[in-house]
Design a protein around this motif. Structure first.
Motif, mmCIF file in Angstrom:
data_model
loop_
_atom_site.group_PDB
_atom_site.id
_atom_site.type_symbol
_atom_site.label_atom_id
_atom_site.label_comp_id
_atom_site.label_asym_id
_atom_site.label_seq_id
_atom_site.Cartn_x
_atom_site.Cartn_y
_atom_site.Cartn_z
ATOM 1 N N THR A 103 0.861 -1.179 0.000
ATOM 2 C CA THR A 103 0.000 0.000 0.000
ATOM 3 C C THR A 103 0.897 1.229 0.000
ATOM 4 O O THR A 103 2.013 1.196 0.523
ATOM 5 C CB THR A 103 -0.911 0.055 1.242
ATOM 6 O OG1 THR A 103 -0.097 0.161 2.433
ATOM 7 C CG2 THR A 103 -1.771 -1.201 1.350
ATOM 8 N N ASP A 124 -6.669 -4.448 -7.010
ATOM 9 C CA ASP A 124 -6.964 -3.879 -8.324
ATOM 10 C C ASP A 124 -5.966 -4.245 -9.410
ATOM 11 O O ASP A 124 -6.331 -4.299 -10.585
ATOM 12 C CB ASP A 124 -7.042 -2.346 -8.227
ATOM 13 C CG ASP A 124 -8.180 -1.889 -7.330
ATOM 14 O OD1 ASP A 124 -9.240 -2.530 -7.380
ATOM 15 O OD2 ASP A 124 -8.001 -0.913 -6.587
ATOM 16 N N TYR A 125 -4.700 -4.437 -9.074
ATOM 17 C CA TYR A 125 -3.690 -4.575 -10.120
ATOM 18 C C TYR A 125 -2.733 -5.730 -9.868
ATOM 19 O O TYR A 125 -2.626 -6.250 -8.753
ATOM 20 C CB TYR A 125 -2.889 -3.275 -10.247
ATOM 21 C CG TYR A 125 -2.042 -2.964 -9.026
ATOM 22 C CD1 TYR A 125 -0.782 -3.527 -8.859
ATOM 23 C CD2 TYR A 125 -2.514 -2.100 -8.038
ATOM 24 C CE1 TYR A 125 -0.014 -3.258 -7.749
ATOM 25 C CE2 TYR A 125 -1.748 -1.815 -6.917
ATOM 26 C CZ TYR A 125 -0.499 -2.399 -6.779
ATOM 27 O OH TYR A 125 0.250 -2.134 -5.660
ATOM 28 N N GLU A 138 0.399 4.165 -5.319
ATOM 29 C CA GLU A 138 -1.046 4.086 -5.212
ATOM 30 C C GLU A 138 -1.593 5.426 -4.719
ATOM 31 O O GLU A 138 -1.020 6.046 -3.826
ATOM 32 C CB GLU A 138 -1.458 2.980 -4.242
ATOM 33 C CG GLU A 138 -1.009 1.587 -4.670
ATOM 34 C CD GLU A 138 -1.398 0.539 -3.659
ATOM 35 O OE1 GLU A 138 -1.876 0.911 -2.568
ATOM 36 O OE2 GLU A 138 -1.245 -0.663 -3.954
ATOM 37 N N GLU A 140 -5.571 8.002 -4.719
ATOM 38 C CA GLU A 140 -7.029 7.953 -4.835
ATOM 39 C C GLU A 140 -7.469 7.776 -6.286
ATOM 40 O O GLU A 140 -8.552 7.255 -6.551
ATOM 41 C CB GLU A 140 -7.648 9.228 -4.258
ATOM 42 C CG GLU A 140 -7.433 9.388 -2.757
ATOM 43 C CD GLU A 140 -8.068 10.650 -2.218
ATOM 44 O OE1 GLU A 140 -8.593 11.446 -3.043
ATOM 45 O OE2 GLU A 140 -8.055 10.851 -0.995
ATOM 46 N N ASP A 141 -6.637 8.219 -7.225
ATOM 47 C CA ASP A 141 -7.000 8.139 -8.646
ATOM 48 C C ASP A 141 -6.707 6.779 -9.263
ATOM 49 O O ASP A 141 -7.331 6.391 -10.251
ATOM 50 C CB ASP A 141 -6.270 9.225 -9.438
ATOM 51 C CG ASP A 141 -6.671 10.626 -8.983
ATOM 52 O OD1 ASP A 141 -7.839 10.800 -8.584
ATOM 53 O OD2 ASP A 141 -5.806 11.525 -9.012
ATOM 54 N N GLY A 142 -5.740 6.052 -8.693
ATOM 55 C CA GLY A 142 -5.379 4.766 -9.266
ATOM 56 C C GLY A 142 -3.957 4.383 -8.904
ATOM 57 O O GLY A 142 -3.398 4.882 -7.925
ATOM 58 N N THR A 143 -3.356 3.528 -9.720
ATOM 59 C CA THR A 143 -1.999 3.033 -9.479
ATOM 60 C C THR A 143 -1.114 3.353 -10.660
ATOM 61 O O THR A 143 -1.481 3.092 -11.813
ATOM 62 C CB THR A 143 -2.013 1.511 -9.241
ATOM 63 O OG1 THR A 143 -2.843 1.222 -8.112
ATOM 64 C CG2 THR A 143 -0.608 1.003 -8.981
ATOM 65 N N SER A 156 -4.844 -5.334 -14.862
ATOM 66 C CA SER A 156 -5.913 -5.233 -13.881
ATOM 67 C C SER A 156 -6.328 -6.623 -13.418
ATOM 68 O O SER A 156 -6.306 -7.578 -14.199
ATOM 69 C CB SER A 156 -7.123 -4.516 -14.493
ATOM 70 O OG SER A 156 -8.261 -4.637 -13.663
ATOM 71 N N HIS A 176 -8.630 3.795 -10.896
ATOM 72 C CA HIS A 176 -9.506 3.000 -10.040
ATOM 73 C C HIS A 176 -10.792 2.642 -10.777
ATOM 74 O O HIS A 176 -11.390 3.474 -11.455
ATOM 75 C CB HIS A 176 -9.862 3.782 -8.777
ATOM 76 C CG HIS A 176 -8.842 3.620 -7.687
ATOM 77 N ND1 HIS A 176 -8.318 2.403 -7.321
ATOM 78 C CD2 HIS A 176 -8.259 4.538 -6.870
ATOM 79 C CE1 HIS A 176 -7.454 2.573 -6.342
ATOM 80 N NE2 HIS A 176 -7.402 3.856 -6.048
ATOM 81 N N GLY A 177 -11.191 1.397 -10.650
ATOM 82 C CA GLY A 177 -12.446 0.963 -11.234
ATOM 83 C C GLY A 177 -12.388 0.605 -12.692
ATOM 84 O O GLY A 177 -13.397 0.182 -13.263
#
Length: 261
Positions: A103, A124-125, A138, A140-143, A156, A176-177
């Motif tokens: 993390t 997620d990845y 990592e 809030e927007d992604g990795t 993903s 993310h997502g």
């Protein structure tokens, strides 16, 4: 004998019942072969349960968790991989340190093992690599995966078939997502300077150089001539020394405003 004659009826002699009555009178419980077998089986089952629990506890994989509190921390994994954790980042692995979860932000100098790729994952990845230098960040927007040496793949967990190859000097992001990562159009070659402690500029516009330095040192830098370009490597230990070298090399004057970020 009298007991047998008394209770005997043709075809009705129940020796088990007769034995029960005799033992009831003398006050001693009867232990049949079946009774002893059941007791032995229960004891054996208890031993097997204890052995089973002990075996499970002994063989159960133990998880090692590495953390960084307020300052970055450097760790050496059992396979020789060096990991630098940014403040508040974590990394965990079981007995196989070639498969880790993390993390936050971390920089990896991965030990080469062509037969056993290094894998970094979370919900997620999935990042796979054989041996290289890379950074995983990592947010809030992604990795974001940035590769400094070698190459690695980013995919993903939703669709591993969409993996993309990221080579040295490149970076890719998995929002993310989403199921498909994408290459970054303008990767920052000095994004891992916090871990490598070096800046690398190759024919870089002075405006980009000043932006990188300003972000890293939390100051605001400006120059009287930003139309020039710089090729140089610097140690991150002293901003003032870097400014002096740039001014002398490019014949410019750089102004520094403190605490602007």
């Amino acid at each position: 004998m009298w007991y047998v004659l008394h209770y005997y009826k043709e075809g009705k002699l129940d020796t088990q019942r007769a034995l029960d009555k005799i033992q009831a009178r003398v006050g001693k419980p009867r232990h049949t072969a079946r009774h002893y077998i059941l007791r032995w089986a229960a004891a054996a089952a208890s031993v097997l349960v204890v052995i089973g629990i002990g075996t499970y506890l002994y063989q159960r994989p133990t998880t090692t968790t590495l953390t960084a509190d307020a300052t970055q921390q450097v760790y050496r994994l059992p396979d020789g991989t060096m990991v630098t954790l940014a403040p508040h980042a974590t990394l965990s692995y079981t007995s196989d340190c070639r498969e880790v979860e993390m993390t936050g932000k971390a920089y990896f100098a991965i030990h080469h093992d062509a037969r056993h790729p290094f894998t970094i994952t979370d919900n997620d990845y999935i990042i796979r690599d054989i041996g290289t230098h890379l950074q995983v960040e990592e947010s809030e927007d992604g990795t974001r995966l940035t590769v400094l040496e070698g190459a690695a793949s980013l995919s993903s967990t939703r669709a591993s078939s969409t993996a993309i190859a990221v080579r040295a000097g490149m970076s890719a992001t998995l929002p993310h997502g989403e199921s498909t990562p994408h290459m970054d159009k303008k990767p920052d070659p000095n994004t891992a300077a916090w871990a490598t402690h070096t800046f690398h500029f190759a024919d870089t516009p002075l405006t980009d150089v000043l932006h990188t330095l300003s972000s890293f040192y939390h100051v605001r830098l400006s120059a009287d001539d930003t139309g020039k370009r710089l090729t140089a490597d610097f140690d991150t230990s002293s901003l003032n020394s870097i400014i002096t070298v740039i001014e002398q090399t490019l014949d410019v004057k750089i102004e520094k405003e403190e605490n602007m970020y």
